[in-house]
Design a protein around this motif. Sequence first.
Motif, PDB file in Angstrom:
ATOM      1  N   THR A  56       0.816  -1.216   0.000  1.00 20.28           N
ATOM      2  CA  THR A  56       0.000   0.000   0.000  1.00 20.28           C
ATOM      3  C   THR A  56       0.850   1.266   0.000  1.00 20.28           C
ATOM      4  O   THR A  56       0.310   2.371   0.080  1.00 20.28           O
ATOM      5  CB  THR A  56      -0.943   0.015   1.212  1.00 20.28           C
ATOM      6  OG1 THR A  56      -0.172  -0.126   2.418  1.00 20.28           O
ATOM      7  CG2 THR A  56      -1.942  -1.119   1.123  1.00 20.28           C
ATOM      8  N   GLY A  57       2.167   1.105  -0.097  1.00 19.64           N
ATOM      9  CA  GLY A  57       3.039   2.267  -0.205  1.00 19.64           C
ATOM     10  C   GLY A  57       3.561   2.801   1.106  1.00 19.64           C
ATOM     11  O   GLY A  57       4.131   3.897   1.149  1.00 19.64           O
ATOM     12  N   ASP A  58       3.416   2.051   2.186  1.00 18.53           N
ATOM     13  CA  ASP A  58       3.948   2.484   3.484  1.00 18.53           C
ATOM     14  C   ASP A  58       5.409   2.063   3.603  1.00 18.53           C
ATOM     15  O   ASP A  58       5.755   0.914   3.317  1.00 18.53           O
ATOM     16  CB  ASP A  58       3.133   1.870   4.628  1.00 18.53           C
ATOM     17  CG  ASP A  58       1.687   2.320   4.628  1.00 18.53           C
ATOM     18  OD1 ASP A  58       1.458   3.533   4.445  1.00 18.53           O
ATOM     19  OD2 ASP A  58       0.794   1.474   4.798  1.00 18.53           O
ATOM     20  N   PHE A  59       6.231   3.012   4.054  1.00 15.26           N
ATOM     21  CA  PHE A  59       7.643   2.706   4.261  1.00 15.26           C
ATOM     22  C   PHE A  59       7.772   1.715   5.412  1.00 15.26           C
ATOM     23  O   PHE A  59       7.174   1.889   6.476  1.00 15.26           O
ATOM     24  CB  PHE A  59       8.422   3.981   4.572  1.00 15.26           C
ATOM     25  CG  PHE A  59       9.863   3.736   4.944  1.00 15.26           C
ATOM     26  CD1 PHE A  59      10.789   3.415   3.971  1.00 15.26           C
ATOM     27  CD2 PHE A  59      10.276   3.824   6.264  1.00 15.26           C
ATOM     28  CE1 PHE A  59      12.124   3.183   4.301  1.00 15.26           C
ATOM     29  CE2 PHE A  59      11.597   3.600   6.607  1.00 15.26           C
ATOM     30  CZ  PHE A  59      12.523   3.276   5.622  1.00 15.26           C
ATOM     31  N   PHE A 278      -4.703   6.542 -14.446  1.00 13.13           N
ATOM     32  CA  PHE A 278      -3.871   6.762 -13.279  1.00 13.13           C
ATOM     33  C   PHE A 278      -4.616   6.228 -12.059  1.00 13.13           C
ATOM     34  O   PHE A 278      -5.728   6.654 -11.755  1.00 13.13           O
ATOM     35  CB  PHE A 278      -3.574   8.255 -13.131  1.00 13.13           C
ATOM     36  CG  PHE A 278      -2.829   8.616 -11.866  1.00 13.13           C
ATOM     37  CD1 PHE A 278      -1.530   8.197 -11.666  1.00 13.13           C
ATOM     38  CD2 PHE A 278      -3.438   9.396 -10.887  1.00 13.13           C
ATOM     39  CE1 PHE A 278      -0.840   8.532 -10.517  1.00 13.13           C
ATOM     40  CE2 PHE A 278      -2.758   9.752  -9.737  1.00 13.13           C
ATOM     41  CZ  PHE A 278      -1.452   9.317  -9.542  1.00 13.13           C
ATOM     42  N   LEU A 279      -3.992   5.290 -11.326  1.00 10.57           N
ATOM     43  CA  LEU A 279      -4.641   4.639 -10.188  1.00 10.57           C
ATOM     44  C   LEU A 279      -4.202   5.206  -8.855  1.00 10.57           C
ATOM     45  O   LEU A 279      -4.637   4.737  -7.804  1.00 10.57           O
ATOM     46  CB  LEU A 279      -4.345   3.129 -10.216  1.00 10.57           C
ATOM     47  CG  LEU A 279      -4.727   2.392 -11.512  1.00 10.57           C
ATOM     48  CD1 LEU A 279      -4.328   0.925 -11.414  1.00 10.57           C
ATOM     49  CD2 LEU A 279      -6.214   2.528 -11.792  1.00 10.57           C
ATOM     50  N   GLY A 280      -3.367   6.232  -8.892  1.00 12.80           N
ATOM     51  CA  GLY A 280      -2.852   6.820  -7.659  1.00 12.80           C
ATOM     52  C   GLY A 280      -1.362   6.579  -7.532  1.00 12.80           C
ATOM     53  O   GLY A 280      -0.730   5.896  -8.354  1.00 12.80           O
ATOM     54  N   TYR A 281      -0.787   7.148  -6.495  1.00 15.21           N
ATOM     55  CA  TYR A 281       0.644   6.977  -6.252  1.00 15.21           C
ATOM     56  C   TYR A 281       0.885   5.837  -5.271  1.00 15.21           C
ATOM     57  O   TYR A 281       0.184   5.721  -4.256  1.00 15.21           O
ATOM     58  CB  TYR A 281       1.249   8.250  -5.676  1.00 15.21           C
ATOM     59  CG  TYR A 281       1.389   9.376  -6.671  1.00 15.21           C
ATOM     60  CD1 TYR A 281       2.387   9.352  -7.637  1.00 15.21           C
ATOM     61  CD2 TYR A 281       0.523  10.463  -6.635  1.00 15.21           C
ATOM     62  CE1 TYR A 281       2.517  10.385  -8.556  1.00 15.21           C
ATOM     63  CE2 TYR A 281       0.646  11.502  -7.553  1.00 15.21           C
ATOM     64  CZ  TYR A 281       1.650  11.450  -8.507  1.00 15.21           C
ATOM     65  OH  TYR A 281       1.773  12.480  -9.415  1.00 15.21           O
ATOM     66  N   LEU A 282       1.861   5.000  -5.585  1.00 17.32           N
ATOM     67  CA  LEU A 282       2.365   4.094  -4.562  1.00 17.32           C
ATOM     68  C   LEU A 282       3.215   4.900  -3.591  1.00 17.32           C
ATOM     69  O   LEU A 282       3.088   4.764  -2.366  1.00 17.32           O
ATOM     70  CB  LEU A 282       3.195   2.974  -5.190  1.00 17.32           C
ATOM     71  CG  LEU A 282       3.752   1.971  -4.182  1.00 17.32           C
ATOM     72  CD1 LEU A 282       2.635   1.086  -3.628  1.00 17.32           C
ATOM     73  CD2 LEU A 282       4.860   1.125  -4.785  1.00 17.32           C
ATOM     74  N   VAL A 283       4.071   5.744  -4.139  1.00 20.51           N
ATOM     75  CA  VAL A 283       4.851   6.691  -3.339  1.00 20.51           C
ATOM     76  C   VAL A 283       4.690   8.053  -3.995  1.00 20.51           C
ATOM     77  O   VAL A 283       5.065   8.242  -5.151  1.00 20.51           O
ATOM     78  CB  VAL A 283       6.340   6.308  -3.270  1.00 20.51           C
ATOM     79  CG1 VAL A 283       7.099   7.305  -2.402  1.00 20.51           C
ATOM     80  CG2 VAL A 283       6.508   4.887  -2.730  1.00 20.51           C
TER      81      VAL A 283
END
Length: 359
Positions: A56-59, A278-283
């Motif tokens: 989900t793009g969390d570090f 465009f589906l959004g940013y992962l980061v």
Amino acid sequence: MEMATYRRIENMLNLLFFGRWIIIVLLFARPAHAGADDQYYLISSGTGAIHKYSLTGDFISDLVPANANQLGNPQHMVIRDGKVFVPGYANNKLARIDLHTGVIEAQWDLDGARGTAFLRESMDGTELWVSSITSARILRVDPMTGSVLGDLITAGLIPGPHGIIDGPDDSLLVAGGDKVIYQVNGHDDVVPLISVPLSNRPTNMIMLNDNTLLLTAFASNIERSLRSYNTTTGEDLGRYSDTQGSRADGLVRGYNNEILAVFWGSSSIARYNDTGDFLGYLVAPGSQLSGPNHIILVTEPPTPCPADLTADGILDFFDVSAFLQAFATADPIADFTDDGIFDFFDISAFLSAFAQGCP
């Protein structure tokens, strides 16, 4: 009493005993395998770090911290046999890193090559191929020793080679620094396939279908950083999406088969589908990434679960029923002690595995 008759009676008694446990084991129905977490591994070339991110793009953490850029502006990754391989653009070395500890186990020189950037495995998995932009070479490297085995194609045939993907009829497609996509049919058999004049310094590619190529380019103009082309006609099909960043590099398939584009200039990683939505940013832009170059999805297989005989991810009545049927017919899957005999000890082993659950 004949041995066969004795065995039948013994099995019937075992099954009667086993039946008393059915209600008990059903109380313990549970998910069978969660498996290890799948993760993304990202390169921040500017700092030399390799980061781990969730789906989900969390570090999550750093596999390799910046550490004075010991990896020499790392570029692209290959992960195999629990190791991460990555070339350094600045130090012209190929590093081998332990996937679990982050320890840099080796850094190999690459036969005087300069500007080492792209990396992939050979089609049969026996070699690593390293694109050397400045030296106009594609090196064949032994992944066990780091030894350079030779050149994939004659040096200089493709100016500034970068991304390499599989092409038609066992060929390869290579992005050239002269704004041309080349088809490689053999060591000296290299032909221009299509010209990509608006894609300044093309970097990486994926095929969307039989004749549509999606191409990243290290261009500051966002109109040019991510474009698609018809490989049959050579037609430029335009920018891929209404939302793009600058200086695109990495281009891969991610979780759920999404397309992930890595924008070095925007320090972001964007998600797309195959039609350019465009589906959004992962980061998102503004993250801690510094000059990201590449991303790769690392999937861990689920831990085996012996009692999940139906392989549906749940320990329940259906697994018990499957065991009963297998035991009654002397199916090898019910031989939990692996001794070729179907008896109480197999029942006990199954009950124990069921009660313990699965990771």
